[in-house]
Design a protein around this motif. Structure first.
Motif, PDB file in Angstrom:
ATOM      1  N   ALA A   1      82.215  50.873  20.993  1.00 16.30           N
ATOM      2  CA  ALA A   1      81.492  52.072  20.448  1.00 16.30           C
ATOM      3  C   ALA A   1      80.889  52.490  22.042  1.00 16.30           C
ATOM      4  O   ALA A   1      81.221  53.327  22.493  1.00 16.30           O
ATOM      5  CB  ALA A   1      81.291  52.022  19.002  1.00 16.30           C
ATOM      6  N   VAL A   2      80.159  51.358  22.565  1.00 17.38           N
ATOM      7  CA  VAL A   2      79.483  52.500  23.772  1.00 17.38           C
ATOM      8  C   VAL A   2      80.367  52.323  24.639  1.00 17.38           C
ATOM      9  O   VAL A   2      80.027  53.398  25.638  1.00 17.38           O
ATOM     10  CB  VAL A   2      77.801  50.980  23.649  1.00 17.38           C
ATOM     11  CG1 VAL A   2      77.206  51.690  25.222  1.00 17.38           C
ATOM     12  CG2 VAL A   2      76.844  51.584  22.581  1.00 17.38           C
TER      13      VAL A   2
ATOM     14  N   VAL B   1      82.944  52.576  24.948  1.00 15.39           N
ATOM     15  CA  VAL B   1      84.312  54.270  25.100  1.00 15.39           C
ATOM     16  C   VAL B   1      83.174  55.170  24.995  1.00 15.39           C
ATOM     17  O   VAL B   1      83.487  56.316  25.906  1.00 15.39           O
ATOM     18  CB  VAL B   1      84.471  54.226  23.493  1.00 15.39           C
ATOM     19  CG1 VAL B   1      84.935  55.856  22.777  1.00 15.39           C
ATOM     20  CG2 VAL B   1      85.369  53.148  22.928  1.00 15.39           C
ATOM     21  N   LEU B   2      81.968  55.345  24.304  1.00 16.98           N
ATOM     22  CA  LEU B   2      81.345  56.698  25.059  1.00 16.98           C
ATOM     23  C   LEU B   2      80.686  56.671  26.629  1.00 16.98           C
ATOM     24  O   LEU B   2      80.794  58.135  27.030  1.00 16.98           O
ATOM     25  CB  LEU B   2      79.983  56.782  23.738  1.00 16.98           C
ATOM     26  CG  LEU B   2      79.626  56.925  22.349  1.00 16.98           C
ATOM     27  CD1 LEU B   2      78.325  56.167  21.462  1.00 16.98           C
ATOM     28  CD2 LEU B   2      80.301  57.918  22.237  1.00 16.98           C
ATOM     29  N   ILE B   3      80.479  55.594  27.355  1.00 15.06           N
ATOM     30  CA  ILE B   3      80.389  55.601  28.298  1.00 15.06           C
ATOM     31  C   ILE B   3      81.410  55.578  29.049  1.00 15.06           C
ATOM     32  O   ILE B   3      81.516  56.559  29.839  1.00 15.06           O
ATOM     33  CB  ILE B   3      79.568  54.264  28.609  1.00 15.06           C
ATOM     34  CG1 ILE B   3      78.094  54.078  28.270  1.00 15.06           C
ATOM     35  CG2 ILE B   3      79.200  54.294  30.356  1.00 15.06           C
ATOM     36  CD1 ILE B   3      77.390  52.565  28.050  1.00 15.06           C
TER      37      ILE B   3
ATOM     38  N   GLY C   1      82.662  60.372  28.428  1.00 15.33           N
ATOM     39  CA  GLY C   1      82.272  60.838  28.838  1.00 15.33           C
ATOM     40  C   GLY C   1      81.775  62.004  28.333  1.00 15.33           C
ATOM     41  O   GLY C   1      82.465  62.507  26.858  1.00 15.33           O
ATOM     42  N   ASP C   2      82.598  63.391  29.220  1.00 15.36           N
ATOM     43  CA  ASP C   2      82.703  64.787  28.542  1.00 15.36           C
ATOM     44  C   ASP C   2      84.788  64.279  28.967  1.00 15.36           C
ATOM     45  O   ASP C   2      84.849  65.986  29.327  1.00 15.36           O
ATOM     46  CB  ASP C   2      82.283  65.851  29.819  1.00 15.36           C
ATOM     47  CG  ASP C   2      80.958  65.612  29.584  1.00 15.36           C
ATOM     48  OD1 ASP C   2      80.258  65.254  28.136  1.00 15.36           O
ATOM     49  OD2 ASP C   2      79.801  65.877  30.078  1.00 15.36           O
TER      50      ASP C   2
ATOM     51  N   PRO D   1      87.870  63.180  27.062  1.00 16.13           N
ATOM     52  CA  PRO D   1      88.405  62.476  26.165  1.00 16.13           C
ATOM     53  C   PRO D   1      90.074  61.954  26.635  1.00 16.13           C
ATOM     54  O   PRO D   1      90.568  60.758  26.270  1.00 16.13           O
ATOM     55  CB  PRO D   1      88.505  63.305  25.500  1.00 16.13           C
ATOM     56  CG  PRO D   1      87.802  64.114  25.319  1.00 16.13           C
ATOM     57  CD  PRO D   1      87.132  64.073  26.873  1.00 16.13           C
TER      58      PRO D   1
ATOM     59  N   LEU E   1      71.948  56.712  26.974  1.00 18.43           N
ATOM     60  CA  LEU E   1      71.832  56.861  24.950  1.00 18.43           C
ATOM     61  C   LEU E   1      71.166  56.436  24.182  1.00 18.43           C
ATOM     62  O   LEU E   1      71.602  57.362  22.720  1.00 18.43           O
ATOM     63  CB  LEU E   1      74.159  55.444  24.943  1.00 18.43           C
ATOM     64  CG  LEU E   1      75.230  56.184  26.268  1.00 18.43           C
ATOM     65  CD1 LEU E   1      75.863  55.048  25.816  1.00 18.43           C
ATOM     66  CD2 LEU E   1      75.663  57.909  24.530  1.00 18.43           C
TER      67      LEU E   1
ATOM     68  N   ARG F   1      72.077  58.241  20.437  1.00 19.05           N
ATOM     69  CA  ARG F   1      73.359  58.172  20.192  1.00 19.05           C
ATOM     70  C   ARG F   1      73.538  56.497  19.590  1.00 19.05           C
ATOM     71  O   ARG F   1      74.727  56.475  19.042  1.00 19.05           O
ATOM     72  CB  ARG F   1      73.527  58.469  21.302  1.00 19.05           C
ATOM     73  CG  ARG F   1      73.817  60.204  21.819  1.00 19.05           C
ATOM     74  CD  ARG F   1      74.647  60.817  22.197  1.00 19.05           C
ATOM     75  NE  ARG F   1      75.739  60.943  22.067  1.00 19.05           N
ATOM     76  CZ  ARG F   1      77.053  61.581  22.133  1.00 19.05           C
ATOM     77  NH1 ARG F   1      76.832  62.000  24.463  1.00 19.05           N
ATOM     78  NH2 ARG F   1      78.156  60.926  22.356  1.00 19.05           N
TER      79      ARG F   1
END
Length: 121
Positions: free
Chosen positions: A10-11, A13-15, A18-19, A21, A89, A94
């Motif tokens: 999950a981390v 993916v978030l990294i 970012g902005d 998708p 994060l 987050r």
């Protein structure tokens, strides 16, 4: 049995997202991002070892060795970027400290692997 992704994935993916998708527009790109292809990683490691052994015996392979050294340096720099991103994060709440520690353990392991590769080159 619950189905989903763990905190490490999950981390990541978030990294990575970012902005943006749109970076994860296919299932294959998501799988690659999550590192669910261990056979591919093992193959690349083996291939690097074979190439390094061949390069050591071939004087004309100096450009290959330079390229591998550059690649290792870039991967190490990327690890530092990932470390900064995951700390950010956590600072933005987050992710929690437990997730941060798990991700840092994986980053540490990758850093050790890369350091060993750079010594072999």
């Amino acid at each position: 049995m619950p189905v989903g992704i763990g905190p490490d994935s999950a981390v990541t993916v978030l990294i990575t997202m970012g902005d943006n998708p749109e970076r994860l527009n296919t299932e294959a790109s998501f799988a690659a991002l999550c590192g669910v292809s261990p056979a591919e990683a093992e193959y690349e490691t083996h291939l690097s070892t074979v190439h390094a052994a061949d390069a050591a015996s071939d004087p004309q392979s100096e450009p290959l060795l330079r390229r591998r050294r550059r690649e290792t340096s870039l991967r190490l720099a990327l690890l530092e970027h990932k470390r900064s991103a995951v700390i950010a994060l956590r600072d933005r709440h987050r992710i929690d400290d437990a997730v941060l520690l798990r991700v840092q353990e994986r980053l540490d392991a990758e850093e050790v692997r890369l350091a060993q590769l750079s010594q072999d080159q």
